[in-house]
Write an enzyme that holds these catalytic residues in place. Structure first.
Site, PDB file in Angstrom:
ATOM      1  N   ASP A 298      57.638-147.206 -20.737  1.00 58.53           N
ATOM      2  CA  ASP A 298      58.552-146.837 -20.006  1.00 58.53           C
ATOM      3  C   ASP A 298      58.526-145.317 -19.685  1.00 58.53           C
ATOM      4  OD1 ASP A 298      60.523-146.796 -17.955  1.00 58.53           O
ATOM      5  OD2 ASP A 298      61.745-148.286 -18.738  1.00 58.53           O
TER       6      ASP A 298
HETATM    7  C1  BGC Z   1      62.664-147.376 -15.564  1.00 60.81           C
HETATM    8  C2  BGC Z   1      61.596-148.202 -15.167  1.00 60.81           C
HETATM    9  C3  BGC Z   1      60.859-147.759 -14.110  1.00 60.81           C
HETATM   10  C4  BGC Z   1      60.571-146.081 -14.271  1.00 60.81           C
HETATM   11  C5  BGC Z   1      59.584-145.629 -13.377  1.00 60.81           C
HETATM   12  C6  BGC Z   1      62.457-145.886 -15.734  1.00 60.81           C
HETATM   13  O1  BGC Z   1      63.627-145.271 -16.098  1.00 60.81           O
HETATM   14  O2  BGC Z   1      63.294-147.934 -16.859  1.00 60.81           O
HETATM   15  O3  BGC Z   1      62.222-149.582 -14.933  1.00 60.81           O
HETATM   16  O4  BGC Z   1      59.840-148.300 -13.847  1.00 60.81           O
HETATM   17  O5  BGC Z   1      61.745-145.529 -14.675  1.00 60.81           O
HETATM   18  O6  BGC Z   1      60.532-145.308 -12.268  1.00 60.81           O
END
Ligand code: BGC
Length: 773
Positions: A298
């Site tokens: 993530d």
């Molecule tokens: C989220 C993810 C997401 C990523 C990219 C993160 O803050 O937890 O679910 O895919 O950002 O946008």
């Protein structure tokens, strides 16, 4: 008493390799082309290895680094320089086809090895055409809605030049304070697994690289939905029992369906941050489950091993993430990348060439399977055609119609009869808010294509019915800002009003109209990531508005635009329907539901508590030593839910009868058909969802009072009867027990229930024994 499915348990008693076969997983070793794998593994690997052999350590580290590009000019320049130097494998957040194409030209034409970029984005419920939010789709209890919606989303994404989506989110959510409940399928692992599989199929098509499809990356591995207190980003402490039986099954199902990517979660799981968790990312994911795709962190989660207090330095964070099983770092926006330190770690002997090569190879293999080396660029004309395809909006409208959940309908207030109405008051801060109608996690929509509830009602009502509108009240702003506030796509389109004068005006409109449609709930910025709440009340002065409108004594229909159960303080409007954040065609769908062109047929994918103090309140809880007093656990109010999991009514009534288990006694390992008759006893064509639950009476562990193990949504004409068939297989009758730290199927007796909610009354039993009786 019980049959241990396997004893080959190496890590924390986990023994899923054998269970893989047991559950009929595909042969993950196969080198032959199959439907899921049209390019032979050996060929893909050989091509990746040829490239690998030419790469410098810096190019390798770059290949497994992914950069954000939000369009900030300074950051965009930095990222572009990295791309041009061959030090970036993937970008996220760029979604404009022209820009995607421009950047791809740089990667392919300017870099030494001409390796194309893999473009990723959060295509969660649509790119340009926005589908209802994922929790809404789960409420359809119709996996086809999920598959069709994500097929459209994939077609738009791929045409625009994207190759990979960070979806579906398959985290189980049992605490509605957690804002990300909106992105998943709710509280149940069986429903969650069905929705996970359908979405992976929709996104990926038959195989990775299917034309018009993208790689699907289920997330966030694993346990993210169980954050303490429902507070997003807080830590998670889950027993193995909860992990194996509740939180991991949707991931396993998504992987068995062929998902090509997995995203590791931000948070600490039982004290070990998920992104540095070798047990999770290697022992479970690869060794036990045979996952062959690539793992991305993530955002900034590798770097954050340092922030968590796991790693001692950024370099250590990079090493730990790689060695735990991460293949690509989603580099923190505007920050430094832990994986950029890998060449130094390699030089100093903290990682091996094999370790870094394994990660790079998986990323290159994904690019090869996606056909990027043959066709890296965007067909801009085709992109325009696909993104504006009117058929996609039809899919979105049909989906929204199938997701609404009707919770109350006193005196058959709904459907409204346009022949009998002269005036409708449409009231509420969300009634005409195009942006809120779409929900969170969308960035490439066109508000001109978005139909609000007010617009939908006006279009349907025609010129013979007067439609008046008032927002009634304004919605408050968040005390703590959202991470999305600065993105233009988050800008609200709501009318701001002075509550003191608008509220009485709204009540006067209600008083002067035949019926009032009140659209209440939470603005889209109040739910989603970084949008947890310590209350389930209606934000702002909406409750006051609701009470005042009900006090007029006129018929009131409340439509809730929300994605978590809200506390309406015992208000009793004539009708109450959850419309979620219904997407691009939301208003058109809602109008079709209100005026009876279709009957609501959705069911709650979560338990709706009476009071926030009851949380968590999953229907699948253990019986305890005091089952008779479950309802009296609190001295001040009943412990029953306000609306149970699986509940929802429609414009007709249904009767369940003739529940039959094909054979009342089974031998371990056998499957058994179960059937039930469902009859439409009302006077309208309508849908019902037949839901099958089991309860294991005794065995290796105590088991939940009910567990969903089958469902089917059917459409029946008045008077029509349908026999619905289910099959209970050993997979449904097995579970992971902490007593043996393994999967088991017990010799036992099951209660089997079928009906239209988790409180289904129709029941029979099923015996499972070692030998045929
Ligand atoms: C989220 C993810 C997401 C990523 C990219 C993160 O803050 O937890 O679910 O895919 O950002 O946008």
């Amino acid at each position: 008493m019980s049959t241990l499915l396997t004893r080959r348990s190496r890590h924390a008693g986990v023994a899923l390799a054998a269970v893989l076969a047991f559950f009929g997983a595909a042969d993950v070793q196969s080198a032959q082309p199959t439907a899921l794998n049209p390019l032979p593994d050996a060929e893909v690997r050989a091509r990746a290895d040829t490239l690998l052999a030419k790469m410098t350590p810096e190019e390798k580290a770059g290949q497994i680094t992914q950069y954000f590009n939000f369009g900030d000019p300074k950051e965009a320049k930095r990222v572009q320089d990295e791309v041009a130097a061959g030090r970036a494998g993937s970008l996220l957040f760029v979604h404009d086809p022209v820009e995607l194409d421009r950047l791809q030209h740089i990667a392919v034409e300017k870099t030494r090895l001409k390796i194309p970029l893999l473009f990723a984005f959060d295509v969660i419920h649509g790119l340009r055409t926005i589908m209802p939010v994922p929790i809404a789709v789960a409420a359809s209890w119709d996996p086809k809605v999920a598959e069709d919606g994500q097929t459209v989303a994939a077609a738009e994404a791929r045409a625009a030049g994207l190759h990979w989506t960070f979806a579906p989110m398959v985290d189980i959510a049992r605490d509605p304070r957690w804002g990300r409940i909106i992105e998943g399928a709710g509280e149940d692992p069986y429903l969650g697994s069905a929705m996970a599989v359908a979405q992976v199929r929709g996104f990926q098509g038959a195989y990775i690289g299917s034309p018009g499809h993208v790689i699907s990356g289920p997330k966030h591995f694993a346990g993210y939905g169980a954050a303490f207190g429902g507070r997003d980003y807080d830590e998670v402490d889950l027993s193995d029992n909860e992990l194996w039986n509740t939180y991991l099954p949707p991931f396993k199902a998504a992987i068995d369906a062929g998902a090509g990517n997995i995203m590791s979660a931000y948070m600490g799981l039982n004290g070990v941050p998920a992104t540095g968790n070798h047990w999770l990312l290697t022992d479970v994911l690869r060794t036990e489950w045979g996952f062959k795709g690539f793992v991305v962190t993530d955002a900034g989660a590798a770097h954050d091993l340092l922030t968590h207090g796991l790693a001692g330095s950024e370099a250590d964070a990079g090493v730990r993430a790689l060695q735990a099983g991460v293949d690509m770092e989603m580099s923190p926006p505007f920050g430094t990348s832990a994986f950029k330190t890998l060449p130094l770690s390699l030089k100093e002997g903290r990682i091996t060439t094999i370790e870094i090569d394994n990660a790079v190879r998986r990323v290159l293999e994904a690019k090869i399977r996606m056909g990027l080396f043959e066709k890296p660029y965007v067909d801009l004309k085709q992109a325009q055609r696909v993104l504006t395809d009117p058929q996609h909006r039809e899919v979105s409208r049909a989906a929204a119609e199938r997701t609404a959940v009707l919770l109350r309908n006193e005196g058959d207030l709904l459907p409204l009869d346009l022949n009998k109405l002269k005036s409708i008051a449409v009231i509420g801060p969300l009634a005409d808010s195009a942006r809120d109608t779409l929900g969170p996690w969308v960035f490439a929509f066109d508000l001109n294509e978005t139909v609000t509830v007010l617009a939908g009602i006006k279009a349907k009502a025609g010129s013979n019915v007067r439609v008046d509108y008032s927002p009634g009240v304004s919605l408050p702003v968040r005390l703590n800002p959202s991470i999305f506030d600065t993105l233009p796509a988050a800008a609200a389109t709501r009318m701001q009003v002075d509550d003191a004068s608008e509220l009485p005006r709204a009540v006067a409109l209600a008083q002067a109209s035949d019926v009032t449609v009140l659209v209440l709930g939470e603005a889209q910025i109040m739910i989603g990531e970084n949008a947890s709440r310590s209350s389930l009340d209606l934000p702002g002065r909406q409750q006051e508005l609701l009470d005042a409108v009900i006090a007029t004594g006129k018929p009131v229909v409340v439509l809730l635009m929300s994605a978590r159960p809200l506390d309406l303080k015992n208000s009793k409007p004539g009708a109450l329907m959850v419309i979620w954040y219904p997407g691009t065609q939301g208003g058109a769908a809602v109008a079709n539901l209100l005026f009876g062109e279709v009957s609501p047929g959705g069911k709650l994918p979560y338990t709706w508590p009476r009071n926030i103090g009851q949380i968590p309140l999953p229907y699948a809880h253990l019986g305890s030593h005091q089952p008779k007093t479950t309802e009296q656990r609190y001295w001040n109010e009943p412990n029953s839910p306000l609306y149970p999991f699986g509940f929802g009514i429609g414009y007709s009534t249904f009767e369940f009868s003739n529940l039959k288990v094909d054979r009342q006694t089974l031998v371990l390992g056998e499957s058994v058909p179960v059937s039930v008759e469902v009859r439409n006893t009302g006077s309208r064509v309508a849908d019902e969802v037949a839901q099958l639950y089991i309860h294991q009476r005794f065995g290796s562990s105590a088991r939940p009072v009910r567990e969903l193990k089958g469902f089917q949504r059917v459409t029946l004409k008045p008077g029509e009867t349908r026999t619905v068939q289910f099959t209970l297989t050993p997979a449904e009758l097995s579970y992971w027990t902490a007593a043996k730290r393994a999967w088991v199927q017990d010799e036992t007796t099951f209660d089997v229930y079928v009906g239209n909610s988790s409180q289904a009354a129709l029941t029979t039993t099923l015996e499972v024994s070692k030998v045929r009786r």
